[in-house]
Design a protein around this motif. Structure first.
Motif, PDB file in Angstrom:
ATOM      1  N   LYS A 168     -11.351  -8.001   3.654  1.00 41.09           N
ATOM      2  CA  LYS A 168      -9.716  -9.104   3.355  1.00 41.09           C
ATOM      3  C   LYS A 168      -9.096  -8.421   4.308  1.00 41.09           C
ATOM      4  O   LYS A 168      -7.503  -8.450   4.238  1.00 41.09           O
ATOM      5  CB  LYS A 168      -9.524  -9.164   2.235  1.00 41.09           C
ATOM      6  N   ASN A 169      -9.317  -7.251   5.309  1.00 36.91           N
ATOM      7  CA  ASN A 169      -7.930  -6.916   6.467  1.00 36.91           C
ATOM      8  C   ASN A 169      -7.880  -8.076   6.747  1.00 36.91           C
ATOM      9  O   ASN A 169      -8.815  -8.950   7.481  1.00 36.91           O
ATOM     10  CB  ASN A 169      -8.569  -5.628   6.748  1.00 36.91           C
ATOM     11  N   GLU A 211      -8.796  -3.493  -2.290  1.00 33.36           N
ATOM     12  CA  GLU A 211      -9.557  -5.277  -2.162  1.00 33.36           C
ATOM     13  C   GLU A 211     -11.005  -4.900  -1.983  1.00 33.36           C
ATOM     14  O   GLU A 211     -11.766  -5.715  -1.267  1.00 33.36           O
ATOM     15  CB  GLU A 211      -8.570  -5.806  -1.237  1.00 33.36           C
ATOM     16  N   ALA A 212     -11.240  -3.496  -1.379  1.00 34.05           N
ATOM     17  CA  ALA A 212     -12.778  -3.027  -1.361  1.00 34.05           C
ATOM     18  C   ALA A 212     -13.403  -3.866  -2.421  1.00 34.05           C
ATOM     19  O   ALA A 212     -13.515  -3.627  -3.314  1.00 34.05           O
ATOM     20  CB  ALA A 212     -13.267  -1.713  -1.287  1.00 34.05           C
ATOM     21  N   GLU A 213     -14.861  -4.308  -2.235  1.00 30.22           N
ATOM     22  CA  GLU A 213     -15.469  -4.293  -3.705  1.00 30.22           C
ATOM     23  C   GLU A 213     -16.941  -4.658  -3.007  1.00 30.22           C
ATOM     24  O   GLU A 213     -17.481  -4.880  -2.063  1.00 30.22           O
ATOM     25  CB  GLU A 213     -15.547  -6.096  -3.727  1.00 30.22           C
ATOM     26  N   GLN A 244     -10.725   1.270  -0.644  1.00 34.75           N
ATOM     27  CA  GLN A 244      -9.235   0.099  -0.414  1.00 34.75           C
ATOM     28  C   GLN A 244      -8.996  -0.372  -1.719  1.00 34.75           C
ATOM     29  O   GLN A 244      -9.928  -0.696  -1.831  1.00 34.75           O
ATOM     30  CB  GLN A 244      -9.091  -0.046   0.716  1.00 34.75           C
ATOM     31  N   ASP A 264     -13.610   1.320   4.575  1.00 33.71           N
ATOM     32  CA  ASP A 264     -12.203   0.712   4.080  1.00 33.71           C
ATOM     33  C   ASP A 264     -13.029   0.779   2.348  1.00 33.71           C
ATOM     34  O   ASP A 264     -12.684  -0.428   1.905  1.00 33.71           O
ATOM     35  CB  ASP A 264     -12.035  -0.368   4.405  1.00 33.71           C
ATOM     36  N   ASN A 275     -14.346  -3.666   2.567  1.00 29.83           N
ATOM     37  CA  ASN A 275     -13.311  -4.946   2.359  1.00 29.83           C
ATOM     38  C   ASN A 275     -13.439  -5.634   3.326  1.00 29.83           C
ATOM     39  O   ASN A 275     -12.945  -5.533   4.722  1.00 29.83           O
ATOM     40  CB  ASN A 275     -11.470  -4.105   2.095  1.00 29.83           C
TER      41      ASN A 275
END
Length: 470
Positions: free
Chosen positions: A84-85, A184-186, A182, A179, A82
């Motif tokens: 975006k954290n 938003e993880a990709e 989570q 993460d 992720n």
């Protein structure tokens, strides 16, 4: 003076000049300075029963070529993270806008179905799915009809609670914050986004390392010099655990610096003749980061810390070897999966035979006080994984998070009671999945091998810098 006497006189002068020249007395001071950071990089690696030369040969000849090939495979090239954290410590308004800081995304179709968890008979995880248990359910139905109905169903809410308990128990062993689960993880293709210098620098970049060093101190006996290299006060630590902590962080910092120097951005961001950028070794940048003059004579110490970190992660691989050899490394491509399993087994067999492994039993071995230190040690590493969310360059953040998680995974292997119980601190016993198992997620395994691959690459690149300086 006679002619023969003059000839003898000039011959003596020439001989003296030749001897001085051969010994290097007329070499430039810059040349001597260039060699200093390497001339001290010899002998034993402190806190380890191993020498620099032993590691150089073992890594550069045996390990690095194999790792380089292995990490090209699909199982290890796709890393879930992720990016975006939000930064949890300060407002981050210093995002890198250079195009080389951006992470190139991969399409959903590029990700192997086995990595995404697609259910199939061949998938080792299939047996834990509902379809995988359908036959057992039919048997149970027949059994219940004969002996009377017994409701064994568990509600979704209860399943969720059990999952939380399991995650909590598992997290107790973790040295970093993962993460990958989570929202938003990709998945990121590491081969599309190699680690190299992107141009990210300035106050934002300096703030990351100063926070890592100064906000994770065991005491106030530290300082950061003008070049943002860590300078402990006369290297006086109250115990081995504290010294090991700083050496691990310094080794990670050193490794990253070597990556940036060996893959330095040689073209400018506005160089339209080379829109994709040109990277290569930058010897001046390397000297600035490691020469005695710019590091308060600590350059050789930083480089030795790289070797210390290498030995710690090498030992983690050796300890987890029986466990890792049983993994399937499943992607859905049967031929490549088999090749990866064989390649991993080959590397781990070499790692197990390394003659001078780091002895993890020296740390956290003195009762209650050691348990407190271990808890503090763990919390500081978790804090560092949080700081990685503050990195303003996405590509730098990607590799910072991966290498931090790789080190955290290595520490989990070395100091988790589960691994100690199943495998033993220096055991060669075979691991069986029928036992109560230690557990590593796919993301942890990918980060462990890639992080060690980065250290292996750093030691290999050091030899290249030696050749350039010669």
């Amino acid at each position: 003076m006679s002619v023969p006497a003059k000839l003898i006189y000039f011959a003596i002068i020439f001989l003296v000049f030749y001897i001085y020249y051969s010994c290097g007395y007329f070499h430039s001071q810059q040349y001597d300075d260039d060699k200093k950071c390497f001339c001290e990089l010899k002998g034993s690696i402190n806190d380890c029963s191993c020498t620099v030369d032993t590691v150089d040969y073992f890594n550069n000849v045996k390990i690095f070529p194999r790792l380089k090939s292995l990490l090209l495979k699909d199982f290890f090239r796709f890393y879930k993270v992720n990016l975006k954290n939000e930064c949890p410590f300060w407002h981050d308004d210093s995002k890198c806008v250079m195009r080389f800081c951006r992470v190139k995304s991969c399409s959903e179709a590029d990700i192997p179905p086995g990595i995404k968890g697609a259910a199939s008979i061949e998938n080792p995880a299939f047996k834990y799915t509902a379809p995988g248990n359908s036959e057992e359910s039919d048997c149970r139905k027949d059994f219940d009809e004969k002996l009377g109905y017994l409701n064994t169903s568990i509600s979704e809410a209860a399943h969720e609670e059990f999952r939380k308990w399991a995650d909590h128990d598992e997290a107790e062993d973790d040295f970093c914050i993962s993460d990958d689960q989570q929202h938003e993880a990709e998945y990121v293709d590491l081969l599309l986004n190699p680690e190299r210098y992107t141009g990210y620098k300035g106050k934002s970049a300096h703030k990351i390392w100063s926070s890592i060093y100064l906000e994770n101190c065991f005491d106030s006996n530290t300082q950061i010099n003008k070049k943002l290299t860590y300078v402990p006060n006369e290297m006086k630590f109250s115990c081995l655990e504290q010294r090991a902590f700083y050496r691990l962080i310094s080794g990670l910092h050193t490794s990253i610096n070597i990556h940036l120097c060996s893959k330095y951005l040689l073209s400018q961001n506005n160089d339209f003749l080379n829109p994709n950028g040109v990277w290569g070794p930058n010897i001046n940048e390397f000297q600035k980061r490691f020469s005695p003059e710019t590091t308060n004579k600590q350059g050789a110490y930083y480089l030795k810390n790289l070797y210390f970190l290498y030995l710690v992660e090498l030992r983690a691989l050796a300890k987890a070897s029986p466990y890792l050899k049983t993994e399937e490394y499943f992607t859905g491509n049967a031929e490549e999966d088999h090749e990866v399993k064989l390649a991993v087994s080959d590397i781990l067999s070499l790692v197990e035979k390394f003659p001078s492994h780091f002895n993890e039993n020296k740390l956290f071995s003195s009762g209650i006080e050691s348990m407190k230190l271990k808890s503090e040690f763990k919390e500081k590493f978790r804090n560092i994984s949080r700081i990685m969310d503050c990195v303003g360059c996405d590509k730098c953040k990607l590799w910072g998070k991966l290498q931090t998680q790789g080190l955290g995974t290595a520490l989990k292997i070395l100091y988790s009671d589960k691994f100690n119980t199943i495998i033993g601190p220096h055991s060669s016993e075979k691991y069986s999945k029928d036992n109560v198992t230690p557990h590593l997620t796919r993301t942890e395994i990918v980060s462990l091998f890639n992080a060690f691959g980065r250290l292996s690459n750093s030691i290999f690149e050091l030899e290249n810098f030696r050749k350039i300086l010669r």
